[in-house]
Motif scaffolding. Structure first.
Motif, PDB file in Angstrom:
ATOM      1  N   PRO A   4      -4.291  -8.363 -55.615  1.00  0.00           N
ATOM      2  CA  PRO A   4      -4.039  -9.708 -55.439  1.00  0.00           C
ATOM      3  C   PRO A   4      -3.376 -10.400 -56.684  1.00  0.00           C
ATOM      4  O   PRO A   4      -2.363 -11.242 -56.592  1.00  0.00           O
ATOM      5  N   GLU A   5      -3.452  -9.621 -57.913  1.00  0.00           N
ATOM      6  CA  GLU A   5      -2.531 -10.110 -59.000  1.00  0.00           C
ATOM      7  C   GLU A   5      -1.089  -9.690 -58.590  1.00  0.00           C
ATOM      8  O   GLU A   5      -0.237 -10.402 -58.915  1.00  0.00           O
ATOM      9  N   MET A   6      -0.866  -8.454 -57.992  1.00  0.00           N
ATOM     10  CA  MET A   6       0.603  -8.085 -57.831  1.00  0.00           C
ATOM     11  C   MET A   6       1.062  -9.207 -56.591  1.00  0.00           C
ATOM     12  O   MET A   6       2.381  -9.181 -56.771  1.00  0.00           O
ATOM     13  N   SER A   7       0.318  -9.394 -55.633  1.00  0.00           N
ATOM     14  CA  SER A   7       0.759 -10.225 -54.590  1.00  0.00           C
ATOM     15  C   SER A   7       1.300 -11.410 -54.999  1.00  0.00           C
ATOM     16  O   SER A   7       2.186 -12.421 -54.797  1.00  0.00           O
ATOM     17  N   SER A  33       2.015 -12.193 -58.427  1.00  0.00           N
ATOM     18  CA  SER A  33       3.330 -11.918 -59.207  1.00  0.00           C
ATOM     19  C   SER A  33       4.435 -11.937 -58.366  1.00  0.00           C
ATOM     20  O   SER A  33       5.404 -12.804 -58.689  1.00  0.00           O
ATOM     21  N   GLY A  34       4.541 -11.149 -57.084  1.00  0.00           N
ATOM     22  CA  GLY A  34       5.770 -11.061 -56.273  1.00  0.00           C
ATOM     23  C   GLY A  34       5.825 -12.466 -55.671  1.00  0.00           C
ATOM     24  O   GLY A  34       6.828 -12.897 -55.645  1.00  0.00           O
ATOM     25  N   GLU A  35       4.948 -13.205 -55.095  1.00  0.00           N
ATOM     26  CA  GLU A  35       5.146 -14.501 -54.752  1.00  0.00           C
ATOM     27  C   GLU A  35       5.542 -15.542 -55.643  1.00  0.00           C
ATOM     28  O   GLU A  35       6.556 -16.252 -55.381  1.00  0.00           O
ATOM     29  N   ALA A  36       5.238 -15.632 -56.831  1.00  0.00           N
ATOM     30  CA  ALA A  36       5.661 -16.254 -57.989  1.00  0.00           C
ATOM     31  C   ALA A  36       7.186 -15.975 -58.422  1.00  0.00           C
ATOM     32  O   ALA A  36       7.936 -16.863 -58.556  1.00  0.00           O
ATOM     33  N   LEU A  37       7.491 -14.565 -58.182  1.00  0.00           N
ATOM     34  CA  LEU A  37       8.851 -14.162 -58.670  1.00  0.00           C
ATOM     35  C   LEU A  37       9.929 -14.609 -57.464  1.00  0.00           C
ATOM     36  O   LEU A  37      10.775 -15.064 -58.144  1.00  0.00           O
ATOM     37  N   VAL A  38       9.478 -14.523 -56.130  1.00  0.00           N
ATOM     38  CA  VAL A  38      10.344 -14.886 -55.042  1.00  0.00           C
ATOM     39  C   VAL A  38      10.420 -16.538 -55.160  1.00  0.00           C
ATOM     40  O   VAL A  38      11.662 -16.995 -55.272  1.00  0.00           O
ATOM     41  N   ASP A  39       9.392 -17.074 -55.494  1.00  0.00           N
ATOM     42  CA  ASP A  39       9.485 -18.648 -55.783  1.00  0.00           C
ATOM     43  C   ASP A  39      10.404 -19.152 -56.562  1.00  0.00           C
ATOM     44  O   ASP A  39      11.185 -20.033 -56.342  1.00  0.00           O
ATOM     45  N   SER A  40      10.431 -18.363 -57.860  1.00  0.00           N
ATOM     46  CA  SER A  40      11.078 -18.904 -58.794  1.00  0.00           C
ATOM     47  C   SER A  40      12.768 -18.446 -58.711  1.00  0.00           C
ATOM     48  O   SER A  40      13.426 -19.290 -59.291  1.00  0.00           O
ATOM     49  N   PHE A  41      13.031 -17.545 -57.984  1.00  0.00           N
ATOM     50  CA  PHE A  41      14.544 -17.244 -57.766  1.00  0.00           C
ATOM     51  C   PHE A  41      15.074 -17.521 -56.433  1.00  0.00           C
ATOM     52  O   PHE A  41      16.487 -17.386 -56.336  1.00  0.00           O
ATOM     53  N   CYS A  42      14.132 -17.673 -55.571  1.00  0.00           N
ATOM     54  CA  CYS A  42      14.649 -17.866 -54.037  1.00  0.00           C
ATOM     55  C   CYS A  42      14.275 -18.903 -53.287  1.00  0.00           C
ATOM     56  O   CYS A  42      14.620 -19.169 -52.170  1.00  0.00           O
ATOM     57  N   ASN A  43      13.654 -20.216 -53.804  1.00  0.00           N
ATOM     58  CA  ASN A  43      13.131 -21.040 -53.498  1.00  0.00           C
ATOM     59  C   ASN A  43      14.179 -22.170 -53.627  1.00  0.00           C
ATOM     60  O   ASN A  43      14.157 -22.952 -54.490  1.00  0.00           O
ATOM     61  N   TYR A  44      15.373 -21.890 -52.854  1.00  0.00           N
ATOM     62  CA  TYR A  44      16.489 -22.862 -53.282  1.00  0.00           C
ATOM     63  C   TYR A  44      16.423 -24.342 -52.852  1.00  0.00           C
ATOM     64  O   TYR A  44      16.967 -25.312 -53.539  1.00  0.00           O
ATOM     65  N   SER A  45      15.317 -24.798 -51.905  1.00  0.00           N
ATOM     66  CA  SER A  45      14.999 -26.040 -51.709  1.00  0.00           C
ATOM     67  C   SER A  45      14.110 -26.916 -52.894  1.00  0.00           C
ATOM     68  O   SER A  45      14.658 -27.849 -53.213  1.00  0.00           O
ATOM     69  N   TYR A  95       5.181  -6.065 -53.218  1.00  0.00           N
ATOM     70  CA  TYR A  95       5.211  -7.143 -52.474  1.00  0.00           C
ATOM     71  C   TYR A  95       5.596  -7.426 -51.021  1.00  0.00           C
ATOM     72  O   TYR A  95       5.176  -7.871 -50.081  1.00  0.00           O
ATOM     73  N   TYR A  96       6.865  -6.692 -50.929  1.00  0.00           N
ATOM     74  CA  TYR A  96       7.528  -6.652 -49.330  1.00  0.00           C
ATOM     75  C   TYR A  96       6.973  -5.450 -48.745  1.00  0.00           C
ATOM     76  O   TYR A  96       7.337  -5.148 -47.787  1.00  0.00           O
ATOM     77  N   GLY A  97       6.533  -4.515 -49.585  1.00  0.00           N
ATOM     78  CA  GLY A  97       5.756  -3.236 -48.772  1.00  0.00           C
ATOM     79  C   GLY A  97       7.035  -2.277 -48.486  1.00  0.00           C
ATOM     80  O   GLY A  97       7.050  -1.991 -47.481  1.00  0.00           O
ATOM     81  N   ILE A  98       8.023  -2.257 -49.215  1.00  0.00           N
ATOM     82  CA  ILE A  98       9.181  -1.219 -49.095  1.00  0.00           C
ATOM     83  C   ILE A  98       8.643   0.065 -48.849  1.00  0.00           C
ATOM     84  O   ILE A  98       8.123   0.575 -49.949  1.00  0.00           O
ATOM     85  N   ALA A  99       8.812   0.791 -47.644  1.00  0.00           N
ATOM     86  CA  ALA A  99       8.307   2.197 -47.481  1.00  0.00           C
ATOM     87  C   ALA A  99       9.489   3.173 -47.586  1.00  0.00           C
ATOM     88  O   ALA A  99       9.451   4.518 -47.790  1.00  0.00           O
TER      89      ALA A  99
END
Length: 155
Positions: free
Chosen positions: A42-45, A47-59, A116-120
């Motif tokens: 849950p911590e990793m998820s 962290s990933g969500e916060a990271l994506v929100d910090s640099f990809c939430n252009y709105s 976070y994205y489950g890159i396999a």
């Protein structure tokens, strides 16, 4: 008689398995990706969500970008090398609209987003909308024409 037929049967079975595996590779990749996402703590998820929100939430940022193009790859991968030209073309052609981000999977700083994205498998392309929500994913080489189609689908 059986000694003559047996090798042919074995080769036929392996050929059939190969064809089935090839046809189901995208499904298998999706299943593995989902399993990897579930294994993230849950911590990793978070962290990933916060990271994506910090640099990809252009709105939220008021940025002019409309799409984030995440390319997960490595410098030593042959399909990743083929993607380099596509990434450069997308970056150049859509410089005002698309933020292209290359994430080297061998670097520790990329691990959070990989989990976070489950890159396999690599290369994997993930397209995010203006709010940072995934709307497209592809594993393997993706042509410039396919990139154009997916970018245009968000207009």
């Amino acid at each position: 008689m059986l000694k003559k037929i047996f090798p042919g049967i074995i080769i036929g079975i392996f050929a059939a398995l190969f064809v089935v595996a090839f046809m189901l590779k995208d499904t298998m990749n999706d299943v593995i990706s989902d399993m990897m996402k579930q294994q993230a703590s849950p911590e990793m998820s978070a962290s990933g969500e916060a990271l994506v929100d910090s640099f990809c939430n252009y709105s939220a940022q008021g940025s002019a970008y409309e799409i984030t193009f995440l390319e997960f790859g490595s410098k030593g991968c042959s399909a990743c090398k083929r993607m380099e030209e596509v990434i450069e073309d997308v970056s150049r052609e859509y410089s005002e609209k698309v933020n292209v981000v290359f994430l080297n999977v061998l670097k520790p700083e990329s691990q959070i987003l990989m989990k976070y994205y489950g890159i396999a498998a690599i290369p994997t392309q993930v397209l995010l909308d203006k709010e940072g929500k995934e709307f497209f994913r592809h594993t393997g080489f993706l042509s410039k024409a396919d990139c154009d189609r997916n970018i245009a689908s968000k207009n």
